[in-house]
Design an enzyme around this catalytic site. Structure first.
Site, mmCIF file in Angstrom:
data_model
loop_
_atom_site.group_PDB
_atom_site.id
_atom_site.type_symbol
_atom_site.label_atom_id
_atom_site.label_comp_id
_atom_site.label_asym_id
_atom_site.label_seq_id
_atom_site.Cartn_x
_atom_site.Cartn_y
_atom_site.Cartn_z
ATOM 1 N N SER A 124 0.843 -1.200 0.000
ATOM 2 C CA SER A 124 0.000 0.000 0.000
ATOM 3 C C SER A 124 0.871 1.241 0.000
ATOM 4 C CB SER A 124 -0.859 -0.032 1.263
ATOM 5 O OG SER A 124 -1.444 1.226 1.481
ATOM 6 N N TYR A 148 -1.716 -1.407 10.937
ATOM 7 C CA TYR A 148 -2.018 -1.881 9.585
ATOM 8 C C TYR A 148 -0.834 -1.573 8.652
ATOM 9 C CZ TYR A 148 -3.687 -1.751 4.784
ATOM 10 O OH TYR A 148 -3.785 -1.922 3.425
ATOM 11 N N LYS A 152 2.110 -4.038 6.621
ATOM 12 C CA LYS A 152 2.512 -4.015 5.201
ATOM 13 C C LYS A 152 4.027 -3.836 5.073
ATOM 14 C CE LYS A 152 -1.526 -4.500 3.363
ATOM 15 N NZ LYS A 152 -1.877 -5.793 2.765
HETATM 16 P P1 NAD Z 1 -11.074 -6.947 1.292
HETATM 17 O O1 NAD Z 1 -11.239 -6.995 2.764
HETATM 18 O O2 NAD Z 1 -12.260 -6.669 0.453
HETATM 19 O O3 NAD Z 1 -10.437 -8.339 0.791
HETATM 20 C C1 NAD Z 1 -9.554 -9.094 1.578
HETATM 21 C C2 NAD Z 1 -10.069 -10.530 1.589
HETATM 22 O O4 NAD Z 1 -9.178 -11.328 2.352
HETATM 23 C C3 NAD Z 1 -11.451 -10.644 2.234
HETATM 24 O O5 NAD Z 1 -12.309 -11.350 1.365
HETATM 25 C C4 NAD Z 1 -11.186 -11.444 3.509
HETATM 26 O O6 NAD Z 1 -12.276 -12.287 3.848
HETATM 27 C C5 NAD Z 1 -9.934 -12.223 3.156
HETATM 28 N N1 NAD Z 1 -9.076 -12.604 4.284
HETATM 29 C C6 NAD Z 1 -8.623 -11.809 5.296
HETATM 30 N N2 NAD Z 1 -7.849 -12.524 6.125
HETATM 31 C C7 NAD Z 1 -7.807 -13.784 5.638
HETATM 32 C C8 NAD Z 1 -7.165 -14.979 6.061
HETATM 33 N N3 NAD Z 1 -6.427 -15.022 7.167
HETATM 34 N N4 NAD Z 1 -7.313 -16.093 5.304
HETATM 35 C C9 NAD Z 1 -8.084 -16.075 4.174
HETATM 36 N N5 NAD Z 1 -8.713 -14.979 3.737
HETATM 37 C C10 NAD Z 1 -8.574 -13.838 4.458
HETATM 38 O O7 NAD Z 1 -9.901 -5.913 0.979
HETATM 39 P P2 NAD Z 1 -9.409 -5.324 -0.408
HETATM 40 O O8 NAD Z 1 -9.756 -3.888 -0.427
HETATM 41 O O9 NAD Z 1 -9.827 -6.192 -1.516
HETATM 42 O O10 NAD Z 1 -7.845 -5.407 -0.191
HETATM 43 C C11 NAD Z 1 -7.072 -6.507 -0.642
HETATM 44 C C12 NAD Z 1 -5.640 -6.332 -0.187
HETATM 45 O O11 NAD Z 1 -5.151 -5.102 -0.698
HETATM 46 C C13 NAD Z 1 -5.473 -6.253 1.327
HETATM 47 O O12 NAD Z 1 -4.277 -6.923 1.668
HETATM 48 C C14 NAD Z 1 -5.344 -4.767 1.592
HETATM 49 O O13 NAD Z 1 -4.587 -4.502 2.756
HETATM 50 C C15 NAD Z 1 -4.600 -4.316 0.350
HETATM 51 N N6 NAD Z 1 -4.825 -2.898 0.053
HETATM 52 C C16 NAD Z 1 -6.109 -2.442 -0.068
HETATM 53 C C17 NAD Z 1 -6.324 -1.092 -0.317
HETATM 54 C C18 NAD Z 1 -7.720 -0.557 -0.416
HETATM 55 O O14 NAD Z 1 -7.895 0.652 -0.303
HETATM 56 N N7 NAD Z 1 -8.753 -1.359 -0.644
HETATM 57 C C19 NAD Z 1 -5.221 -0.223 -0.465
HETATM 58 C C20 NAD Z 1 -3.936 -0.733 -0.360
HETATM 59 C C21 NAD Z 1 -3.755 -2.081 -0.098
HETATM 60 C C1 UD1 Z 2 -6.812 5.191 3.764
HETATM 61 C C2 UD1 Z 2 -6.034 4.485 4.838
HETATM 62 C C3 UD1 Z 2 -4.699 4.035 4.281
HETATM 63 C C4 UD1 Z 2 -4.889 3.192 3.028
HETATM 64 C C5 UD1 Z 2 -5.654 4.039 2.011
HETATM 65 C C6 UD1 Z 2 -5.917 3.303 0.717
HETATM 66 C C7 UD1 Z 2 -6.804 5.592 6.886
HETATM 67 C C8 UD1 Z 2 -6.443 6.523 8.016
HETATM 68 N N1 UD1 Z 2 -5.859 5.400 5.958
HETATM 69 O O1 UD1 Z 2 -6.141 6.386 3.486
HETATM 70 O O2 UD1 Z 2 -3.997 3.278 5.238
HETATM 71 O O3 UD1 Z 2 -3.649 2.822 2.499
HETATM 72 O O4 UD1 Z 2 -6.919 4.399 2.593
HETATM 73 O O5 UD1 Z 2 -7.011 2.488 0.843
HETATM 74 O O6 UD1 Z 2 -7.881 5.008 6.856
HETATM 75 N N2 UD1 Z 2 -12.085 11.708 3.797
HETATM 76 C C9 UD1 Z 2 -13.069 12.580 4.208
HETATM 77 N N3 UD1 Z 2 -14.212 12.072 4.737
HETATM 78 C C10 UD1 Z 2 -14.421 10.723 4.871
HETATM 79 C C11 UD1 Z 2 -13.419 9.825 4.440
HETATM 80 C C12 UD1 Z 2 -12.256 10.363 3.929
HETATM 81 O O7 UD1 Z 2 -12.905 13.798 4.109
HETATM 82 O O8 UD1 Z 2 -15.495 10.320 5.374
HETATM 83 C C13 UD1 Z 2 -10.847 12.248 3.191
HETATM 84 C C14 UD1 Z 2 -9.568 11.913 3.914
HETATM 85 O O9 UD1 Z 2 -9.267 12.850 4.879
HETATM 86 C C15 UD1 Z 2 -8.575 11.879 2.758
HETATM 87 C C16 UD1 Z 2 -9.404 11.406 1.555
HETATM 88 O O10 UD1 Z 2 -10.749 11.670 1.912
HETATM 89 O O11 UD1 Z 2 -8.107 13.168 2.492
HETATM 90 C C17 UD1 Z 2 -9.255 9.940 1.266
HETATM 91 O O12 UD1 Z 2 -9.526 9.189 2.443
HETATM 92 P P1 UD1 Z 2 -9.550 7.576 2.436
HETATM 93 O O13 UD1 Z 2 -10.451 7.115 1.376
HETATM 94 O O14 UD1 Z 2 -9.836 7.141 3.824
HETATM 95 O O15 UD1 Z 2 -8.067 7.176 2.007
HETATM 96 P P2 UD1 Z 2 -6.656 7.567 2.658
HETATM 97 O O16 UD1 Z 2 -6.778 8.676 3.611
HETATM 98 O O17 UD1 Z 2 -5.720 7.766 1.535
#
Ligand code: NAD
Ligand code: UD1
Length: 335
Positions: A124, A148, A152
């Site tokens: 991330s 979290y 990572k």
């Molecule tokens: P998500 O929660 O929708 O998907 C993660 C999946 O992993 C879920 O279906 C959950 O049931 C499964 N899971 C969790 N722990 C498990 C375990 N121990 N064994 C088997 N399955 C398990 O999340 P996402 O948004 O799809 O994110 C996927 C990955 O990307 C995560 O590792 C997350 O940290 C990373 N990531 C997400 C974002 C974001 O904003 N969505 C940003 C950066 C990184």
């Molecule tokens: C979040 C996570 C970060 C993760 C990233 C990508 C937190 C503190 N950080 O960050 O670890 O890697 O998502 O998924 O959760 N905002 C509002 N109102 C809201 C929600 C968000 O104003 O209700 C603003 C935030 O202040 C920010 C922007 O929207 O400026 C994006 O927020 P968000 O979607 O939570 O993503 P990140 O802050 O980038």
């Protein structure tokens, strides 16, 4: 080629499974459904007309992983499984360290035992902490401000150590910026539990009438309109980046790190405006205090991924909004 997708029932995982199936990869999904259900995978099957081999199980279960690796000849693993709620990680850090870090260790042990040494990992942009400048390149210093993010960072380090100990491994660390949007069909999308933490699902739930008002966290940042700026990337572009990374592993690159972002930053207020324009819905908001731990600006320099992977995000902000709204309006209660 057969790919094991951990966490494949989740938001990014389910979209990636669609892209893999449509590119004729065979797919095995392991997910414990701790943050999802089987429904996204049923819909993936409807979208693609192909079946998904699904195993409900935990990546902490090494014996189960051995069974999967011995039954199926897996070429590469795409490792999405993990817990991702920043606030929750501060409340229950050990759960995050166990699930994310120990889970990855158990997975890599099973991979090593079974001679599968290609892995794409979901990292991330959070690993850049509060970046000293934007756009962010892959060689910026890393840091973490919450469990979290630390999970990572640690996993990236663990994977580097694995590579040092055994150069047969091929490892892609993909640092995602802010994934948003949904598949064009409107059948799969982001379905957060309870009140969303992230901006995009919050905006669409206000628009659909599930939530009354968006709180904008601060308008006194050093950005063009004072609200936070982020690099929002369409989840389908992000998913396609994973296919490029899987291909890259076939060239034996060793360990590689790529930013997956668009290179463009949008403020919170620009996101609200763009969403209103596309959906025709009002999104009432009020400005409130900054959210602790938030940074002003975060967007990628995506040129390294463009050069090395031949990958570039294609979908702009309007398409992100259109697809997010189609998913939300057709599935107001989620799955
Ligand atoms: P998500 O929660 O929708 O998907 C993660 C999946 O992993 C879920 O279906 C959950 O049931 C499964 N899971 C969790 N722990 C498990 C375990 N121990 N064994 C088997 N399955 C398990 O999340 P996402 O948004 O799809 O994110 C996927 C990955 O990307 C995560 O590792 C997350 O940290 C990373 N990531 C997400 C974002 C974001 O904003 N969505 C940003 C950066 C990184
Ligand atoms: C979040 C996570 C970060 C993760 C990233 C990508 C937190 C503190 N950080 O960050 O670890 O890697 O998502 O998924 O959760 N905002 C509002 N109102 C809201 C929600 C968000 O104003 O209700 C603003 C935030 O202040 C920010 C922007 O929207 O400026 C994006 O927020 P968000 O979607 O939570 O993503 P990140 O802050 O980038």
């Amino acid at each position: 080629m057969k790919i094991l997708v951990t966490g494949g029932a989740g938001y990014i995982g389910s979209h990636t499974v669609v892209e893999l199936l449509e590119t004729d990869y065979e797919v095995v999904v392991i997910d414990n459904l701790s943050n999802s259900s089987e429904e996204p995978l049923r819909r993936v099957e409807q979208i693609t007309g192909k079946s998904v081999d699904f195993i409900q199980g935990n990546i902490l279960d090494g014996e189960l992983l051995d069974q999967i690796f011995s039954q199926d000849k897996i070429d590469s693993v795409i490792h999405f499984a993990g817990l991702k709620a920043v606030g929750e990680s501060v409340q229950i850090p050990l759960k995050y360290y166990e699930n994310n870090i120990s889970g990855t260790v158990v997975l890599c042990e099973a991979m090593a035992r079974n001679g599968v040494k290609n892995i794409v990992f979901s990292s991330s942009a959070t690993v850049y902490g509060d970046p000293h400048a934007v756009p962010i390149t892959e060689n910026f210093p890393t840091s973490a401000t919450n469990p979290y993010g630390r999970s990572k960072l640690f996993i990236e380090e663990i994977l580097r150590d694995i590579y040092v100990s055994d150069n047969d491994w091929n490892i892609a660390l993909l640092r995602y910026f802010n994934p948003v949007g949904a598949h064009k069909s409107g059948r799969i999308g982001e379905d957060p539990n309870g009140i969303p933490n992230n901006l995009m699902p919050f905006i669409s739930q206000v628009a659909v009438g599930k939530l009354p008002l968006l709180s904008v966290f601060g308008d006194d940042y050093d950005t063009h309109d004072g609200t936070g700026v982020r690099d929002y990337i369409h989840v389908v572009d992000l998913s396609q980046g994973h296919l490029k990374a899987v291909e890259r592993l076939q060239d034996n690159p060793g360990i590689v790190t790529y930013n997956l972002g668009t290179g463009k930053g949008y403020s919170v207020l620009e996101m609200v405006e763009a969403f209103k324009n596309i959906s025709g819905k009002d999104v009432p908001y009020k400005i409130v205090e900054r959210r602790p731990g938030d940074i002003a600006s975060c967007y990628a320099d995506p040129s390294y991924a463009a050069k090395e992977l031949g990958w570039k995000a294609e979908r702009g902000i309007d398409e992100m909004m259109e697809d997010a709204w189609r998913w939300q309006s057709q599935n107001p209660q989620g799955y």
